[in-house]
Write a protein that holds these residues in place. Structure first.
Motif, mmCIF file in Angstrom:
data_model
loop_
_atom_site.group_PDB
_atom_site.id
_atom_site.type_symbol
_atom_site.label_atom_id
_atom_site.label_comp_id
_atom_site.label_asym_id
_atom_site.label_seq_id
_atom_site.Cartn_x
_atom_site.Cartn_y
_atom_site.Cartn_z
ATOM 1 N N THR A 9 1.663 13.866 2.008
ATOM 2 C CA THR A 9 2.033 12.578 2.608
ATOM 3 C C THR A 9 2.346 11.544 1.535
ATOM 4 O O THR A 9 3.294 10.757 1.675
ATOM 5 C CB THR A 9 0.883 12.073 3.517
ATOM 6 N N GLN A 10 1.588 11.549 0.457
ATOM 7 C CA GLN A 10 1.802 10.583 -0.625
ATOM 8 C C GLN A 10 3.177 10.733 -1.264
ATOM 9 O O GLN A 10 3.741 9.761 -1.745
ATOM 10 C CB GLN A 10 0.732 10.747 -1.707
ATOM 11 N N ARG A 11 3.717 11.905 -1.261
ATOM 12 C CA ARG A 11 5.030 12.132 -1.876
ATOM 13 C C ARG A 11 6.149 11.434 -1.106
ATOM 14 O O ARG A 11 7.206 11.184 -1.654
ATOM 15 C CB ARG A 11 5.313 13.622 -1.963
ATOM 16 N N VAL B 77 -2.934 15.016 2.436
ATOM 17 C CA VAL B 77 -2.860 13.699 1.794
ATOM 18 C C VAL B 77 -1.862 13.730 0.646
ATOM 19 O O VAL B 77 -1.034 12.825 0.493
ATOM 20 C CB VAL B 77 -4.254 13.252 1.301
ATOM 21 N N GLN B 78 -1.924 14.779 -0.150
ATOM 22 C CA GLN B 78 -1.019 14.896 -1.289
ATOM 23 C C GLN B 78 0.442 14.986 -0.831
ATOM 24 O O GLN B 78 1.324 14.340 -1.401
ATOM 25 C CB GLN B 78 -1.397 16.119 -2.118
ATOM 26 N N SER C 75 1.935 4.750 -5.256
ATOM 27 C CA SER C 75 1.526 5.721 -6.268
ATOM 28 C C SER C 75 0.497 6.672 -5.653
ATOM 29 O O SER C 75 -0.347 6.266 -4.860
ATOM 30 C CB SER C 75 0.939 5.011 -7.489
ATOM 31 N N GLY C 76 0.585 7.951 -6.013
ATOM 32 C CA GLY C 76 -0.299 8.953 -5.436
ATOM 33 C C GLY C 76 -1.624 9.054 -6.170
ATOM 34 O O GLY C 76 -1.806 8.528 -7.263
ATOM 35 N N TRP C 77 -2.546 9.706 -5.509
ATOM 36 C CA TRP C 77 -3.835 9.984 -6.116
ATOM 37 C C TRP C 77 -3.772 11.363 -6.766
ATOM 38 O O TRP C 77 -3.682 12.384 -6.088
ATOM 39 C CB TRP C 77 -4.938 9.970 -5.074
ATOM 40 N N LEU D 228 5.693 8.492 0.595
ATOM 41 C CA LEU D 228 5.407 7.069 0.737
ATOM 42 C C LEU D 228 5.771 6.334 -0.550
ATOM 43 O O LEU D 228 5.686 6.917 -1.640
ATOM 44 C CB LEU D 228 3.919 6.847 1.055
ATOM 45 N N THR E 122 -6.385 14.318 -5.855
ATOM 46 C CA THR E 122 -6.349 15.152 -4.647
ATOM 47 C C THR E 122 -5.909 16.578 -4.963
ATOM 48 O O THR E 122 -6.486 17.535 -4.433
ATOM 49 C CB THR E 122 -5.414 14.534 -3.583
#
Length: 179
Positions: A47-49, A44-45, A54-56, A51, A59
Motif C-alpha cells: 500500500t505504501q508504494r 502495508v508495504q 515515504s514508506g516504512w 501512496l 515493514t
C-alpha cells in the motif's frame, strides 16, 4: 495413504498427553499469528508504494524475519505430526517391528540434528554480537531466539515420537496389471 502417528494397528487412536496437545495448539497459534503479521506487513508495504508518502522500511525487514520465524516455529509441529519432509520408501518395504525400529532411528537422527542446531543457535543468541538489524535496530542475536526455541521443540517432539505413538502405517500402492 498413511494414518496419523496417533493410530496403531490394534484399535482406535491413542490419546496424546495433554502437554503434547497443548504444545501443538501453542505452535499452531504462533504460526497463525506470524502468518497474519507477515500478511499485514506485506499489505502495508504494498500500500505504501502507491501512496505519496515515504514508506516504512522496517515493514519489509520484519516480514522477512517473520517468514524465517514462521518456518522454525512450526518445525516442532511438523515433526510431531510426521508432516515434515521424509522419505517413505522403507515404509513400503518393511513392516511391524522393523518399521518401528526405522521410525525410532529416524526420529533419533532428527532429534540429534535439531539439538546440534540448537547449540549453534544458542551460540548466536548468547554470543553477544554487537550487530543490529538495519531498519529496526534490534540486536541481531535476538533474531535467533525463535529458531533456537523452534528447533528445541522439534528435538523434543522427535524424542517424544520415539516413545509415544506408533509409526504411521502406509498402505501399499496397488500395481497396475499388464494385459
Amino acid at each position: 495413504m498413511s494414518q496419523s502417528p496417533e493410530t496403531n494397528d490394534t484399535g482406535p487412536p491413542r490419546p496424546r498427553p495433554a502437554v503434547v496437545r497443548w504444545l501443538e495448539t501453542a505452535e499452531l497459534v504462533t504460526g497463525a499469528l506470524l502468518l497474519a503479521v507477515i500478511f499485514t506487513l506485506m499489505l502495508v508495504q504494498a500500500t505504501q508504494r502507491h501512496l505519496p508518502v515515504s514508506g516504512w522500511v522496517w515493514t519489509g525487514e520484519l516480514a522477512r524475519f517473520g517468514l524465517v520465524w514462521l518456518t522454525f516455529s512450526l518445525a516442532g509441529h511438523l515433526v510431531g505430526k510426521d508432516e515434515h519432509v521424509t522419505l517413505k520408501l522403507v515404509d513400503h518395504v518393511v513392516g511391524g517391528r522393523a518399521l518401528r525400529a526405522v521410525w525410532i532411528l529416524a526420529n533419533l537422527v532428527v532429534a540429534a540434528v535439531a539439538v546440534g542446531f540448537v547449540f549453534e543457535a544458542a551460540e548466536l543468541v548468547f554470543g553477544g554480537s554487537p550487530q543490529t538489524t538495519p531498519a529496526l535496530d534490534i540486536p541481531l542475536s535476538w533474531t535467533y531466539v525463535i529458531p533456537m526455541v523452534g528447533l528445541a521443540l522439534a528435538a523434543l517432539r522427535a524424542l517424544a515420537n520415539t516413545l509415544l505413538p506408533a509409526p504411521p502405517v502406509v498402505e501399499s500402492v496397488p500395481e497396475e496389471r499388464a494385459e
